[in-house]
Scaffold this active site. Structure first.
Site, short mmCIF file in Angstrom:
data_model
loop_
_atom_site.label_atom_id
_atom_site.label_comp_id
_atom_site.label_asym_id
_atom_site.label_seq_id
_atom_site.Cartn_x
_atom_site.Cartn_y
_atom_site.Cartn_z
N ARG A 97 -66.64 -30.61 -30.18
CA ARG A 97 -66.73 -30.51 -28.72
C ARG A 97 -67.60 -29.31 -28.30
O ARG A 97 -68.44 -29.42 -27.40
CB ARG A 97 -65.32 -30.38 -28.16
CG ARG A 97 -65.22 -30.25 -26.64
CD ARG A 97 -63.74 -30.35 -26.27
NE ARG A 97 -63.43 -29.76 -24.98
CZ ARG A 97 -63.51 -30.41 -23.82
NH1 ARG A 97 -63.93 -31.67 -23.78
NH2 ARG A 97 -63.17 -29.82 -22.68
N HIS A 99 -62.26 -29.08 -32.41
CA HIS A 99 -62.89 -28.49 -31.23
C HIS A 99 -64.33 -28.05 -31.51
O HIS A 99 -65.13 -27.89 -30.57
CB HIS A 99 -62.07 -27.30 -30.73
CG HIS A 99 -61.62 -27.46 -29.31
ND1 HIS A 99 -60.88 -28.54 -28.87
CD2 HIS A 99 -61.83 -26.69 -28.21
CE1 HIS A 99 -60.65 -28.41 -27.58
NE2 HIS A 99 -61.22 -27.31 -27.14
N LYS A 127 -56.48 -33.04 -19.83
CA LYS A 127 -55.38 -32.10 -19.60
C LYS A 127 -54.83 -32.25 -18.19
O LYS A 127 -55.58 -32.44 -17.24
CB LYS A 127 -55.87 -30.66 -19.79
CG LYS A 127 -56.05 -30.26 -21.25
CD LYS A 127 -56.37 -28.78 -21.36
CE LYS A 127 -56.43 -28.33 -22.81
NZ LYS A 127 -56.73 -26.89 -22.91
N HIS A 131 -63.67 -29.52 -17.42
CA HIS A 131 -63.21 -28.17 -17.11
C HIS A 131 -62.94 -28.03 -15.62
O HIS A 131 -63.76 -28.43 -14.80
CB HIS A 131 -64.26 -27.13 -17.52
CG HIS A 131 -64.39 -26.94 -19.00
ND1 HIS A 131 -65.49 -26.37 -19.59
CD2 HIS A 131 -63.54 -27.25 -20.01
CE1 HIS A 131 -65.31 -26.32 -20.89
NE2 HIS A 131 -64.14 -26.85 -21.17
N TYR A 162 -70.14 -21.12 -23.08
CA TYR A 162 -71.19 -21.67 -23.93
C TYR A 162 -72.56 -21.07 -23.65
O TYR A 162 -73.47 -21.21 -24.46
CB TYR A 162 -71.25 -23.20 -23.76
CG TYR A 162 -69.96 -23.88 -24.15
CD1 TYR A 162 -69.61 -24.04 -25.49
CD2 TYR A 162 -69.06 -24.33 -23.19
CE1 TYR A 162 -68.42 -24.63 -25.85
CE2 TYR A 162 -67.86 -24.92 -23.54
CZ TYR A 162 -67.55 -25.07 -24.87
OH TYR A 162 -66.36 -25.64 -25.24
N ARG A 206 -61.84 -34.01 -26.58
CA ARG A 206 -60.81 -33.21 -27.22
C ARG A 206 -60.10 -34.08 -28.25
O ARG A 206 -60.11 -35.31 -28.16
CB ARG A 206 -59.77 -32.73 -26.21
CG ARG A 206 -60.30 -31.80 -25.13
CD ARG A 206 -59.17 -31.38 -24.20
NE ARG A 206 -59.60 -30.44 -23.18
CZ ARG A 206 -59.98 -30.78 -21.95
NH1 ARG A 206 -59.96 -32.06 -21.58
NH2 ARG A 206 -60.36 -29.87 -21.07
#
Length: 319
Positions: free
Chosen positions: A246, A243, A170, A269, A278, A146
């Site tokens: 990524r 992004h 995150k 994630h 995806y 990120r």
């Protein structure tokens, strides 16, 4: 109301250990709601009920905000009132019963492999900033980072022997991500050369890996500008975001056959459903491969070839 807002923001910072970027987002969205309450002459948070909440959602919709943005506001306020309820500031959470708005499923933007390689190869490396740009984008693509993760990367987070990055993602979640030989070579070249020169020229002393033209730590906005410049040089008609790199990383790994749970780990994630976005792209790719290689298609092509030969032979006989 402002006092409770500040208490909540402190809770996010010191107890939840959220990033400053996330805290700023909560702050902005809660302040927007407080401004709305003042316009409606609501004097305290205790007065907020489902009628006020519905009115607020309608006010956001009138601003033509996307469903994604409105849902983000609702999520922030749901968390805020959950905190208030736990601390007995309010008697109920009026946002708990508010459903999120339906969103259209949108595939993430990405570059095809030849586009990604072309973009990376187009970066000019005859200047200090050019070497930095090359190392930056090669590492982002090699590890699926990120924007915030790459700007917060420090020298101590890199293990060159194992070729692994210790990434704080995150929610301060830690994960280890590999990087390949090519990215390693450019990273070493940059750290031992361009980075040292830029920092020395402006008397900077810090451990952040990527620096700006004055030797200070690079920011998210700085990364966006670099990617804008690189893309404009490669293809002036196309615009991408950090992004996008990524997204391309994840898409290319899935296209190559990597297990989706491994890709989930690499991306950091929490939920597999986030990574499954995806697969919409890879399913298109899968269909193309299938159409080109399925047995019936191959047989049909053979039959066409044989029929073409027969017609040629018949034509010669008639002559």
């Amino acid at each position: 109301m402002n006092e409770e807002k500040e208490n909540f923001l402190k809770y996010l910072k010191f107890e939840k250990r959220y990033s400053q970027l996330t805290i700023s987002s909560y702050k902005r969205e809660i302040e927007n709601f407080i401004d709305y309450l003042k316009q409606e002459d609501v004097e305290s948070l205790e007065e907020v009920d489902d009628v006020i909440v519905r009115g607020y959602v309608m006010s956001l919709s009138k601003k033509e905000l996307s469903h994604t943005t409105i849902n983000h506001y609702l999520s922030s306020l749901r968390s805020f009132f959950k905190y208030l309820l736990r601390h007995q500031v309010v008697k109920e959470n009026p946002f708990a019963l508010v459903s999120s708005l339906k969103q259209n499923i949108r595939n993430p933007d990405f570059l095809y492999e030849d586009e990604m390689m072309g973009l990376l190869d187009s970066i000019e490396t005859d200047t200090l900033l050019g070497v930095r740009n090359k190392a930056l984008l090669e590492l982002m693509y090699a590890s699926g980072l990120r924007c915030s993760e790459v700007v917060n990367l420090t020298l101590s987070h890199i293990d060159f022997d194992e070729q692994m990055l210790n990434i704080i993602g995150k929610g301060s979640k830690q994960r280890y991500v590999p990087f390949h030989d090519y990215a390693k070579d450019w990273l070493i070249d940059y750290i031992e050369g361009a980075r040292m020169e830029l920092m020395a020229a402006h008397h900077q002393n810090h451990d952040f890996v990527f620096v700006n033209r004055l030797g200070g730590p690079l920011t998210n906005r700085g990364v966006e500008k670099i990617i804008d410049q690189v893309m404009k040089h490669y293809d002036p008609l196309k615009k991408i975001h950090p992004h996008t790199i990524r997204h391309s990383f994840a898409t290319h790994l899935l296209n190559a056959g990597m297990d989706i749970r491994v890709v989930q780990e690499l991306l950091g994630h929490s939920h597999l459903s986030t990574t499954q976005v995806y697969t919409h792209i890879t399913n298109d790719h899968l269909k193309e491969v299938y159409d080109a290689a399925c047995p019936r298609a191959a047989i049909d092509e053979l039959k066409k070839g044989e029929k073409s030969k027969e017609n040629t032979v018949d034509g010669k006989k008639n002559k």
